[in-house]
Design a protein around this motif. Structure first.
Motif, PDB file in Angstrom:
ATOM      1  N   ARG A 100       0.822  -1.221   0.000  1.00 28.01           N
ATOM      2  CA  ARG A 100       0.000   0.000   0.000  1.00 28.01           C
ATOM      3  C   ARG A 100       0.844   1.254   0.000  1.00 28.01           C
ATOM      4  O   ARG A 100       0.406   2.311  -0.420  1.00 28.01           O
ATOM      5  CB  ARG A 100      -0.920   0.017   1.225  1.00 28.01           C
ATOM      6  N   SER A 101       2.058   1.152   0.498  1.00 28.66           N
ATOM      7  CA  SER A 101       2.917   2.331   0.587  1.00 28.66           C
ATOM      8  C   SER A 101       4.354   1.872   0.789  1.00 28.66           C
ATOM      9  O   SER A 101       4.594   0.803   1.377  1.00 28.66           O
ATOM     10  CB  SER A 101       2.444   3.215   1.752  1.00 28.66           C
ATOM     11  N   THR A 102       5.271   2.664   0.320  1.00 29.29           N
ATOM     12  CA  THR A 102       6.691   2.344   0.470  1.00 29.29           C
ATOM     13  C   THR A 102       7.078   2.315   1.945  1.00 29.29           C
ATOM     14  O   THR A 102       7.771   1.407   2.405  1.00 29.29           O
ATOM     15  CB  THR A 102       7.529   3.448  -0.228  1.00 29.29           C
ATOM     16  N   ILE A 103       6.628   3.334   2.648  1.00 26.34           N
ATOM     17  CA  ILE A 103       7.003   3.456   4.061  1.00 26.34           C
ATOM     18  C   ILE A 103       6.385   2.314   4.868  1.00 26.34           C
ATOM     19  O   ILE A 103       7.026   1.750   5.757  1.00 26.34           O
ATOM     20  CB  ILE A 103       6.552   4.849   4.591  1.00 26.34           C
ATOM     21  N   ILE A 174      18.542   2.013   2.187  1.00 26.59           N
ATOM     22  CA  ILE A 174      18.792   3.258   1.435  1.00 26.59           C
ATOM     23  C   ILE A 174      17.577   3.624   0.584  1.00 26.59           C
ATOM     24  O   ILE A 174      16.766   2.768   0.247  1.00 26.59           O
ATOM     25  CB  ILE A 174      19.999   3.106   0.467  1.00 26.59           C
ATOM     26  N   ALA A 175      17.511   4.907   0.243  1.00 29.84           N
ATOM     27  CA  ALA A 175      16.647   5.309  -0.876  1.00 29.84           C
ATOM     28  C   ALA A 175      17.571   5.259  -2.085  1.00 29.84           C
ATOM     29  O   ALA A 175      18.570   5.978  -2.125  1.00 29.84           O
ATOM     30  CB  ALA A 175      16.103   6.714  -0.669  1.00 29.84           C
ATOM     31  N   LEU A 176      17.265   4.400  -3.038  1.00 27.58           N
ATOM     32  CA  LEU A 176      18.181   4.234  -4.187  1.00 27.58           C
ATOM     33  C   LEU A 176      18.404   5.575  -4.872  1.00 27.58           C
ATOM     34  O   LEU A 176      19.534   5.925  -5.219  1.00 27.58           O
ATOM     35  CB  LEU A 176      17.610   3.189  -5.155  1.00 27.58           C
ATOM     36  N   VAL A 177      17.328   6.331  -5.056  1.00 28.72           N
ATOM     37  CA  VAL A 177      17.448   7.711  -5.544  1.00 28.72           C
ATOM     38  C   VAL A 177      16.831   8.617  -4.486  1.00 28.72           C
ATOM     39  O   VAL A 177      15.708   8.384  -4.026  1.00 28.72           O
ATOM     40  CB  VAL A 177      16.745   7.889  -6.903  1.00 28.72           C
ATOM     41  N   SER A 178      17.578   9.643  -4.109  1.00 27.35           N
ATOM     42  CA  SER A 178      17.116  10.547  -3.054  1.00 27.35           C
ATOM     43  C   SER A 178      16.017  11.470  -3.567  1.00 27.35           C
ATOM     44  O   SER A 178      16.140  12.040  -4.659  1.00 27.35           O
ATOM     45  CB  SER A 178      18.299  11.384  -2.563  1.00 27.35           C
ATOM     46  N   ALA A 203      16.271  -1.425  -0.607  1.00 28.15           N
ATOM     47  CA  ALA A 203      16.247  -0.176  -1.382  1.00 28.15           C
ATOM     48  C   ALA A 203      14.814   0.329  -1.531  1.00 28.15           C
ATOM     49  O   ALA A 203      13.933  -0.399  -2.000  1.00 28.15           O
ATOM     50  CB  ALA A 203      16.880  -0.384  -2.750  1.00 28.15           C
ATOM     51  N   ASP A 204      14.608   1.571  -1.109  1.00 26.18           N
ATOM     52  CA  ASP A 204      13.367   2.298  -1.382  1.00 26.18           C
ATOM     53  C   ASP A 204      13.538   2.811  -2.812  1.00 26.18           C
ATOM     54  O   ASP A 204      14.424   3.622  -3.087  1.00 26.18           O
ATOM     55  CB  ASP A 204      13.272   3.432  -0.343  1.00 26.18           C
ATOM     56  N   ILE A 205      12.708   2.280  -3.736  1.00 27.21           N
ATOM     57  CA  ILE A 205      12.937   2.593  -5.157  1.00 27.21           C
ATOM     58  C   ILE A 205      11.829   3.489  -5.734  1.00 27.21           C
ATOM     59  O   ILE A 205      11.664   3.567  -6.942  1.00 27.21           O
ATOM     60  CB  ILE A 205      13.110   1.313  -6.002  1.00 27.21           C
ATOM     61  N   ILE A 206      11.128   4.185  -4.856  1.00 32.96           N
ATOM     62  CA  ILE A 206       9.993   4.979  -5.352  1.00 32.96           C
ATOM     63  C   ILE A 206      10.443   6.127  -6.253  1.00 32.96           C
ATOM     64  O   ILE A 206       9.705   6.531  -7.148  1.00 32.96           O
ATOM     65  CB  ILE A 206       9.125   5.512  -4.181  1.00 32.96           C
ATOM     66  N   GLN A 207      11.648   6.656  -6.041  1.00 32.93           N
ATOM     67  CA  GLN A 207      12.075   7.800  -6.867  1.00 32.93           C
ATOM     68  C   GLN A 207      12.839   7.349  -8.110  1.00 32.93           C
ATOM     69  O   GLN A 207      13.487   8.168  -8.766  1.00 32.93           O
ATOM     70  CB  GLN A 207      12.923   8.776  -6.045  1.00 32.93           C
ATOM     71  N   CYS A 226       8.104   0.190  -3.463  1.00 34.10           N
ATOM     72  CA  CYS A 226       7.719   1.507  -3.998  1.00 34.10           C
ATOM     73  C   CYS A 226       6.205   1.570  -4.148  1.00 34.10           C
ATOM     74  O   CYS A 226       5.540   0.548  -4.258  1.00 34.10           O
ATOM     75  CB  CYS A 226       8.369   1.772  -5.345  1.00 34.10           C
ATOM     76  N   SER A 227       5.696   2.790  -4.145  1.00 36.82           N
ATOM     77  CA  SER A 227       4.309   3.041  -4.553  1.00 36.82           C
ATOM     78  C   SER A 227       4.323   3.332  -6.046  1.00 36.82           C
ATOM     79  O   SER A 227       5.384   3.516  -6.647  1.00 36.82           O
ATOM     80  CB  SER A 227       3.760   4.280  -3.839  1.00 36.82           C
ATOM     81  N   THR A 228       3.121   3.446  -6.618  1.00 37.18           N
ATOM     82  CA  THR A 228       3.065   3.663  -8.069  1.00 37.18           C
ATOM     83  C   THR A 228       2.788   5.121  -8.450  1.00 37.18           C
ATOM     84  O   THR A 228       2.734   5.428  -9.634  1.00 37.18           O
ATOM     85  CB  THR A 228       1.964   2.779  -8.699  1.00 37.18           C
ATOM     86  N   TYR A 229       2.602   6.013  -7.475  1.00 37.77           N
ATOM     87  CA  TYR A 229       2.108   7.352  -7.823  1.00 37.77           C
ATOM     88  C   TYR A 229       3.196   8.334  -8.278  1.00 37.77           C
ATOM     89  O   TYR A 229       2.904   9.495  -8.530  1.00 37.77           O
ATOM     90  CB  TYR A 229       1.287   7.944  -6.679  1.00 37.77           C
ATOM     91  N   LYS A 230       4.444   7.847  -8.371  1.00 41.58           N
ATOM     92  CA  LYS A 230       5.492   8.745  -8.903  1.00 41.58           C
ATOM     93  C   LYS A 230       5.863   8.258 -10.305  1.00 41.58           C
ATOM     94  O   LYS A 230       5.050   8.373 -11.208  1.00 41.58           O
ATOM     95  CB  LYS A 230       6.668   8.796  -7.947  1.00 41.58           C
ATOM     96  N   TRP A 231       7.043   7.670 -10.473  1.00 48.78           N
ATOM     97  CA  TRP A 231       7.536   7.375 -11.827  1.00 48.78           C
ATOM     98  C   TRP A 231       6.849   6.184 -12.455  1.00 48.78           C
ATOM     99  O   TRP A 231       7.060   5.897 -13.632  1.00 48.78           O
ATOM    100  CB  TRP A 231       9.059   7.222 -11.780  1.00 48.78           C
TER     101      TRP A 231
HETATM  102  C1  LIG Z   1      12.211   8.434  -1.309  1.00 47.49           C
HETATM  103  C2  LIG Z   1      10.776   8.336  -0.866  1.00 47.49           C
HETATM  104  N1  LIG Z   1      10.380   7.286  -0.138  1.00 47.49           N
HETATM  105  C3  LIG Z   1       9.116   7.153   0.291  1.00 47.49           C
HETATM  106  C4  LIG Z   1       8.157   8.102  -0.016  1.00 47.49           C
HETATM  107  C5  LIG Z   1       6.755   7.896   0.489  1.00 47.49           C
HETATM  108  O1  LIG Z   1       6.248   6.774  -0.134  1.00 47.49           O
HETATM  109  P1  LIG Z   1       4.815   6.163   0.219  1.00 47.49           P
HETATM  110  O2  LIG Z   1       3.830   7.283   0.108  1.00 47.49           O
HETATM  111  O3  LIG Z   1       4.652   5.125  -0.826  1.00 47.49           O
HETATM  112  O4  LIG Z   1       4.907   5.588   1.578  1.00 47.49           O
HETATM  113  C6  LIG Z   1       8.511   9.211  -0.780  1.00 47.49           C
HETATM  114  C7  LIG Z   1       7.506  10.249  -1.106  1.00 47.49           C
HETATM  115  O5  LIG Z   1       7.800  11.316  -1.556  1.00 47.49           O
HETATM  116  C8  LIG Z   1       9.852   9.327  -1.228  1.00 47.49           C
HETATM  117  O6  LIG Z   1      10.243  10.372  -1.968  1.00 47.49           O
END
Ligand SMILES: Cc1ncc(COP(=O)(O)O)c(C=O)c1O
Length: 401
Positions: A100-103, A174-178, A203-207, A226-231
């Motif tokens: 449901r969410s990266t976090i 890590i966040a793979l991309v900050s 790796a948090d790969i959302i970015q 990752c979530s899908t609402y970014k890239w």
């Molecule tokens: C690097 C990174 N990780 C996590 C999140 C939050 O992700 P989510 O809403 O999927 O928990 C963000 C949102 O901006 C982000 O930039």
């Protein structure tokens, strides 16, 4: 809408997309590009007309229809989106759960590894997402040994991470991309470091998922989310959790259980089975063990559509297109008084600059219909995507020049 109409509408959208070539045509798929120079895709990516149409069909069905197709139709969208995502990051479909969410996924990982019980530690760095750092700070209060390495000039040095790691390290996160400056971590060096100490790399790969090529095998990533609402160009509330197959249920235990039981006694059944428990159940295996209940079908449907789209464009082509925009920003913004805090040659779609007067800068950009993010006081983050073009960059530069 009946099933045949649903399928034929979906196929038409894909064929239309397939007939299009080149990034000029891609712009037409994102109507937001007509109303603004939107350069804040790292906050939230707009939907393409294809994903929007697919979600509209679902809402239309939810609003007007009853009966077939019920969930099998929408479950297919969930399963196909997971397969398409697996292919995107070179994982196996059996390694992908919906999330449901990266976090939330990172939190589930920490709960499932239960590192504090083993006396182990976690090493992360300050270019990880702020909510993730918050999570670690809270867990520190509960006794988890957490080491947060500080950046040097907006990069994480592997030697600093090395100094923080020891034989009790269980996880490097890590966040793979900050999200702050788009910095792409030296992931292979960090996964080698983790593995050399018997630890794992998350790796948090959302970015970056959808924006740059990711190969979890070649990069040595053990767990990712990752979530899908970014890239990935989808909606909020739906994403993916990758757990390397051999870690599932062993190193990474499920912590939220979701499944069903068979009531093996009257009045639930006329024929109870001898030798079977009253509340018989089989533990879920595979990545399903990390999934809870239904996914957001709006999320699964838009992800299915946008992942098809991303595969069709090709992530390497997406990267090549966006690089022409970020390269220009990196060259021209410092020359007009906005120094960059993103290393040159950095492979991500995000670059950030220091604004001397953030309030005035945002006023000028708003007046020109240009959208960027101003974060951490004066850090102007610009994050172009597939539908942006050089005219969007002209508009931004003219507003600030
Ligand atoms: C690097 C990174 N990780 C996590 C999140 C939050 O992700 P989510 O809403 O999927 O928990 C963000 C949102 O901006 C982000 O930039």
């Amino acid at each position: 809408m009946n099933r045949r109409r649903f399928l034929s509408a979906t196929t038409t959208a894909s064929l239309t997309l397939g007939a299009k070539r080149g990034f000029a045509a891609v712009r037409d798929d994102f109507p937001r590009a007509r109303s603004a120079a939107y350069l804040d895709n790292a906050s939230c990516h707009p939907l393409s007309v294809h994903s929007a149409a697919a979600v509209h069909r679902y809402i239309d069905w939810e609003t007007n229809e009853v009966g077939e197709p019920w969930w099998p139709q929408w479950a297919r969208a969930r399963d196909e989106s997971k397969k398409l995502f697996a292919a995107l990051i070179n994982a196996k479909p059996s390694e992908i759960a919906f999330a449901r969410s990266t976090i939330e996924a990172e939190s589930n990982l920490l709960n499932g590894m239960n590192i504090e019980a083993t006396g182990g530690n976690v090493v992360t760095n300050d270019l990880h997402y702020s909510a993730a750092i918050y999570n670690y700070r809270m867990r520190q209060q509960d006794g988890l040994d957490v080491r947060i390495v500080k950046n040097r000039d907006w990069r994480t040095e592997v030697r600093d991470m090395e100094r923080a790691v020891d034989k009790k390290t269980k996880l490097i996160s890590i966040a793979l991309v900050s999200n702050v400056n788009g910095y792409l971590q030296d992931v292979k060096a960090l996964s080698d470091l983790a593995h050399a100490h018997g630890a794992y790399l998350y790796a948090d790969i959302i970015q970056c998922a959808g924006a740059i090529p990711i190969d979890v095998r070649a990069m040595g990533i053990d767990i990712a989310a990752c979530s899908t609402y970014k890239w990935l160009m989808g909606v909020k509330g739906y994403g993916f959790y990758y757990v390397r197959e051999d870690l599932q249920g062993t190193v990474v235990k499920p912590t939220q259980h979701s499944g069903g039981v068979r009531f093996n006694y009257a009045p639930w059944t006329e024929s109870p089975e001898a030798g079977l428990d009253d509340f018989a159940f089989k533990p879920v295996t595979g990545p399903g063990r990390y999934e809870v209940s239904y996914p957001s079908y709006e999320g699964a449907i838009s992800a299915q559509e946008s992942l098809r789209y991303i595969h069709e464009l090709g992530v390497a082509n997406i990267r090549t297109h966006v690089r022409t925009l970020t390269d220009r920003l990196q060259k021209e913004l410092p020359a007009i008084g906005y120094p960059s805090i993103t290393p040159h040659g950095n492979e991500s779609p995000i670059c950030s600059f220091v604004a001397r007067d953030p309030g005035r800068t945002m006023e000028k950009l708003r007046a020109a219909g240009v959208h960027v993010a101003m974060r951490f006081g004066n850090k102007m983050r610009i994050s172009p995507s597939v539908y942006n073009n050089q005219q969007d960059i002209d508009r931004l530069l003219a507003a600030l020049g």
